[in-house]
Design a protein around this motif. Structure first.
Motif, PDB file in Angstrom:
ATOM      1  N   ASP A 208       0.725   9.422 -22.843  1.00 24.01           N
ATOM      2  CA  ASP A 208       0.446  10.423 -21.817  1.00 24.01           C
ATOM      3  C   ASP A 208      -0.318  11.606 -22.402  1.00 24.01           C
ATOM      4  O   ASP A 208      -1.229  12.155 -21.761  1.00 24.01           O
ATOM      5  CB  ASP A 208       1.750  10.916 -21.183  1.00 24.01           C
ATOM      6  CG  ASP A 208       2.451   9.827 -20.385  1.00 24.01           C
ATOM      7  OD1 ASP A 208       1.754   9.081 -19.679  1.00 24.01           O
ATOM      8  OD2 ASP A 208       3.679   9.721 -20.477  1.00 24.01           O
ATOM      9  N   LYS A 209       0.046  12.011 -23.608  1.00 16.60           N
ATOM     10  CA  LYS A 209      -0.657  13.127 -24.247  1.00 16.60           C
ATOM     11  C   LYS A 209      -2.119  12.763 -24.515  1.00 16.60           C
ATOM     12  O   LYS A 209      -3.030  13.556 -24.239  1.00 16.60           O
ATOM     13  CB  LYS A 209       0.047  13.498 -25.554  1.00 16.60           C
ATOM     14  CG  LYS A 209       1.485  13.976 -25.360  1.00 16.60           C
ATOM     15  CD  LYS A 209       2.194  14.149 -26.688  1.00 16.60           C
ATOM     16  CE  LYS A 209       3.657  14.514 -26.492  1.00 16.60           C
ATOM     17  NZ  LYS A 209       4.384  14.608 -27.775  1.00 16.60           N
ATOM     18  N   VAL A 210      -2.317  11.559 -25.034  1.00 15.59           N
ATOM     19  CA  VAL A 210      -3.686  11.107 -25.314  1.00 15.59           C
ATOM     20  C   VAL A 210      -4.488  11.014 -24.027  1.00 15.59           C
ATOM     21  O   VAL A 210      -5.662  11.403 -23.972  1.00 15.59           O
ATOM     22  CB  VAL A 210      -3.675   9.750 -26.050  1.00 15.59           C
ATOM     23  CG1 VAL A 210      -5.079   9.147 -26.102  1.00 15.59           C
ATOM     24  CG2 VAL A 210      -3.129   9.922 -27.458  1.00 15.59           C
ATOM     25  N   ALA A 211      -3.858  10.500 -22.955  1.00 13.54           N
ATOM     26  CA  ALA A 211      -4.569  10.369 -21.678  1.00 13.54           C
ATOM     27  C   ALA A 211      -5.041  11.729 -21.178  1.00 13.54           C
ATOM     28  O   ALA A 211      -6.164  11.875 -20.681  1.00 13.54           O
ATOM     29  CB  ALA A 211      -3.659   9.714 -20.640  1.00 13.54           C
ATOM     30  N   GLY A 212      -4.189  12.752 -21.303  1.00  7.36           N
ATOM     31  CA  GLY A 212      -4.582  14.093 -20.871  1.00  7.36           C
ATOM     32  C   GLY A 212      -5.742  14.637 -21.668  1.00  7.36           C
ATOM     33  O   GLY A 212      -6.686  15.207 -21.112  1.00  7.36           O
ATOM     34  N   LEU A 213      -5.698  14.454 -22.974  1.00 12.53           N
ATOM     35  CA  LEU A 213      -6.772  14.962 -23.821  1.00 12.53           C
ATOM     36  C   LEU A 213      -8.065  14.180 -23.613  1.00 12.53           C
ATOM     37  O   LEU A 213      -9.158  14.753 -23.603  1.00 12.53           O
ATOM     38  CB  LEU A 213      -6.346  14.915 -25.294  1.00 12.53           C
ATOM     39  CG  LEU A 213      -5.156  15.812 -25.664  1.00 12.53           C
ATOM     40  CD1 LEU A 213      -4.756  15.592 -27.116  1.00 12.53           C
ATOM     41  CD2 LEU A 213      -5.491  17.278 -25.429  1.00 12.53           C
ATOM     42  N   GLU A 214      -7.949  12.875 -23.430  1.00 15.42           N
ATOM     43  CA  GLU A 214      -9.154  12.067 -23.207  1.00 15.42           C
ATOM     44  C   GLU A 214      -9.799  12.371 -21.860  1.00 15.42           C
ATOM     45  O   GLU A 214     -11.014  12.218 -21.696  1.00 15.42           O
ATOM     46  CB  GLU A 214      -8.820  10.574 -23.310  1.00 15.42           C
ATOM     47  CG  GLU A 214      -8.568  10.112 -24.740  1.00 15.42           C
ATOM     48  CD  GLU A 214      -8.380   8.614 -24.837  1.00 15.42           C
ATOM     49  OE1 GLU A 214      -8.072   7.982 -23.789  1.00 15.42           O
ATOM     50  OE2 GLU A 214      -8.542   8.069 -25.945  1.00 15.42           O
ATOM     51  N   ALA A 215      -8.998  12.815 -20.907  1.00 18.60           N
ATOM     52  CA  ALA A 215      -9.551  13.190 -19.600  1.00 18.60           C
ATOM     53  C   ALA A 215     -10.368  14.466 -19.691  1.00 18.60           C
ATOM     54  O   ALA A 215     -11.186  14.750 -18.809  1.00 18.60           O
ATOM     55  CB  ALA A 215      -8.431  13.357 -18.573  1.00 18.60           C
ATOM     56  N   GLY A 216     -10.134  15.249 -20.765  1.00 16.06           N
ATOM     57  CA  GLY A 216     -10.912  16.476 -20.945  1.00 16.06           C
ATOM     58  C   GLY A 216     -10.081  17.730 -21.106  1.00 16.06           C
ATOM     59  O   GLY A 216     -10.635  18.826 -21.209  1.00 16.06           O
ATOM     60  N   ALA A 217      -8.744  17.586 -21.132  1.00 15.76           N
ATOM     61  CA  ALA A 217      -7.895  18.762 -21.332  1.00 15.76           C
ATOM     62  C   ALA A 217      -8.058  19.269 -22.762  1.00 15.76           C
ATOM     63  O   ALA A 217      -8.393  18.511 -23.679  1.00 15.76           O
ATOM     64  CB  ALA A 217      -6.437  18.421 -21.057  1.00 15.76           C
ATOM     65  N   ASP A 218      -7.802  20.553 -22.953  1.00 17.54           N
ATOM     66  CA  ASP A 218      -7.921  21.153 -24.280  1.00 17.54           C
ATOM     67  C   ASP A 218      -6.595  21.188 -25.028  1.00 17.54           C
ATOM     68  O   ASP A 218      -6.572  21.255 -26.248  1.00 17.54           O
ATOM     69  CB  ASP A 218      -8.463  22.585 -24.145  1.00 17.54           C
ATOM     70  CG  ASP A 218      -9.852  22.613 -23.547  1.00 17.54           C
ATOM     71  OD1 ASP A 218     -10.814  22.337 -24.266  1.00 17.54           O
ATOM     72  OD2 ASP A 218      -9.962  22.889 -22.335  1.00 17.54           O
ATOM     73  N   ASP A 219      -5.486  21.147 -24.290  1.00 16.28           N
ATOM     74  CA  ASP A 219      -4.168  21.199 -24.913  1.00 16.28           C
ATOM     75  C   ASP A 219      -3.155  20.698 -23.897  1.00 16.28           C
ATOM     76  O   ASP A 219      -3.459  20.573 -22.696  1.00 16.28           O
ATOM     77  CB  ASP A 219      -3.835  22.626 -25.340  1.00 16.28           C
ATOM     78  CG  ASP A 219      -2.732  22.684 -26.410  1.00 16.28           C
ATOM     79  OD1 ASP A 219      -2.202  21.617 -26.770  1.00 16.28           O
ATOM     80  OD2 ASP A 219      -2.417  23.793 -26.854  1.00 16.28           O
ATOM     81  N   TYR A 220      -1.950  20.383 -24.356  1.00 21.16           N
ATOM     82  CA  TYR A 220      -0.904  19.915 -23.454  1.00 21.16           C
ATOM     83  C   TYR A 220       0.424  20.532 -23.852  1.00 21.16           C
ATOM     84  O   TYR A 220       0.624  20.972 -24.979  1.00 21.16           O
ATOM     85  CB  TYR A 220      -0.793  18.389 -23.489  1.00 21.16           C
ATOM     86  CG  TYR A 220      -0.414  17.844 -24.845  1.00 21.16           C
ATOM     87  CD1 TYR A 220       0.915  17.744 -25.240  1.00 21.16           C
ATOM     88  CD2 TYR A 220      -1.394  17.443 -25.745  1.00 21.16           C
ATOM     89  CE1 TYR A 220       1.266  17.272 -26.485  1.00 21.16           C
ATOM     90  CE2 TYR A 220      -1.060  16.972 -26.995  1.00 21.16           C
ATOM     91  CZ  TYR A 220       0.270  16.884 -27.357  1.00 21.16           C
ATOM     92  OH  TYR A 220       0.610  16.438 -28.613  1.00 21.16           O
ATOM     93  N   LEU A 221       1.343  20.585 -22.891  1.00 24.95           N
ATOM     94  CA  LEU A 221       2.673  21.122 -23.105  1.00 24.95           C
ATOM     95  C   LEU A 221       3.650  20.244 -22.334  1.00 24.95           C
ATOM     96  O   LEU A 221       3.441  19.975 -21.153  1.00 24.95           O
ATOM     97  CB  LEU A 221       2.741  22.573 -22.615  1.00 24.95           C
ATOM     98  CG  LEU A 221       3.874  23.469 -23.111  1.00 24.95           C
ATOM     99  CD1 LEU A 221       3.959  23.476 -24.634  1.00 24.95           C
ATOM    100  CD2 LEU A 221       3.667  24.886 -22.590  1.00 24.95           C
ATOM    101  N   VAL A 222       4.689  19.795 -23.023  1.00 25.24           N
ATOM    102  CA  VAL A 222       5.664  18.894 -22.406  1.00 25.24           C
ATOM    103  C   VAL A 222       6.825  19.696 -21.835  1.00 25.24           C
ATOM    104  O   VAL A 222       7.369  20.579 -22.495  1.00 25.24           O
ATOM    105  CB  VAL A 222       6.180  17.873 -23.441  1.00 25.24           C
ATOM    106  CG1 VAL A 222       7.253  16.959 -22.809  1.00 25.24           C
ATOM    107  CG2 VAL A 222       5.034  17.025 -23.986  1.00 25.24           C
ATOM    108  N   LYS A 223       7.172  19.402 -20.579  1.00 28.36           N
ATOM    109  CA  LYS A 223       8.331  20.042 -19.950  1.00 28.36           C
ATOM    110  C   LYS A 223       9.619  19.416 -20.486  1.00 28.36           C
ATOM    111  O   LYS A 223       9.642  18.212 -20.758  1.00 28.36           O
ATOM    112  CB  LYS A 223       8.286  19.844 -18.426  1.00 28.36           C
ATOM    113  CG  LYS A 223       7.070  20.421 -17.743  1.00 28.36           C
ATOM    114  CD  LYS A 223       7.123  20.066 -16.255  1.00 28.36           C
ATOM    115  CE  LYS A 223       5.917  20.568 -15.494  1.00 28.36           C
ATOM    116  NZ  LYS A 223       5.981  20.161 -14.071  1.00 28.36           N
ATOM    117  N   PRO A 224      10.688  20.191 -20.577  1.00 26.74           N
ATOM    118  CA  PRO A 224      10.771  21.642 -20.340  1.00 26.74           C
ATOM    119  C   PRO A 224      10.248  22.411 -21.545  1.00 26.74           C
ATOM    120  O   PRO A 224      10.259  21.908 -22.671  1.00 26.74           O
ATOM    121  CB  PRO A 224      12.270  21.868 -20.140  1.00 26.74           C
ATOM    122  CG  PRO A 224      12.916  20.822 -20.993  1.00 26.74           C
ATOM    123  CD  PRO A 224      12.008  19.611 -20.911  1.00 26.74           C
TER     124      PRO A 224
END
Length: 223
Positions: free
Chosen positions: A86-102
């Protein structure tokens, strides 16, 4: 700085917006993907915080569409799924960073500040524009080495024009940047702010740092 927050969990969205606003950010909110994409494409933002699990249009699709349109806006994605896929998918889509809840708010605030610093090309010292210098980190302005007192609105207006320097910025775009989405706007207020800002930046009328392009908008000319 103006931030777009797209999150469908109302308590989380409202809480984050309140904390970001307490730190001086202007925050526009959207509760679903369609509204979020509309705001992101119609209004100027410095950064977007986008939840991946949104109704109507998911966060990955929003990121992909924004990048396909050529948007370079920093994007921080929020996800309740912590797998590496999921983290890789977000970054490959073009996001610059990610944060996992909570997560704790200080962690989000640190990510936001890091992304904004990066988007401003990691300016570490004052930006020199002729006799005017602007410290983006400290939000401080000096004219011929003397501190210049600006209101919060005047500073935001100057910062936006400086970041877009050389480009003609329409008055409506300035109004959209200064006021949150949905707030009553008066274009005359922009004229008044520009007049005050010009007088403070150019008290003797020799610099003309802000040019009026008739029928089109305004352009910062120095630098």
């Amino acid at each position: 700085m103006r931030v777009l927050l797209i999150e469908d969990e109302a308590p989380l969205r409202l809480g984050l917006a309140r904390q970001l606003e307490a730190e001086g950010y202007r925050v526009d909110q959207a509760a679903d993907g369609e509204e979020g994409l509309f705001l992101a494409t119609e209004y100027p933002f410095d950064l977007a915080i986008i939840d991946l699990g949104l109704p109507k249009l998911n966060g990955l699709a929003i990121v992909q569409r924004l990048r396909a349109r050529g948007s370079a806006m920093p994007i921080l994605v929020l996800t309740a799924r912590g797998t590496w896929q999921d983290k890789v998918a977000g970054l490959e889509a073009g996001a610059d960073d990610y944060l996992v809840k909570p997560f704790e708010y200080p962690e989000l605030a640190a990510r936001v500040k890091a992304l904004l610093r990066r988007s401003l090309k990691a300016v570490t010292g004052p930006l020199a524009l002729g006799p005017i210098s602007i410290d983006l980190a400290a939000q401080a302005v000096r004219l011929r080495d003397q501190p210049l007192e600006l209101t919060a609105f005047e500073y935001r207006l100057l910062e936006f024009l400086v970041r877009e320097r050389g480009r003609v910025v329409p008055k409506q775009e300035l109004a959209d940047y200064l006021y949150p989405h949905g707030e009553d706007r008066d274009s005359n207020v922009v004229d008044v702010l520009l007049g005050r800002l010009r007088r403070k930046l150019d008290p003797d009328g020799t610099l003309a740092p802000i040019e009026t392009v008739r029928g089109r908008g305004y352009r910062f000319t120095l630098g």
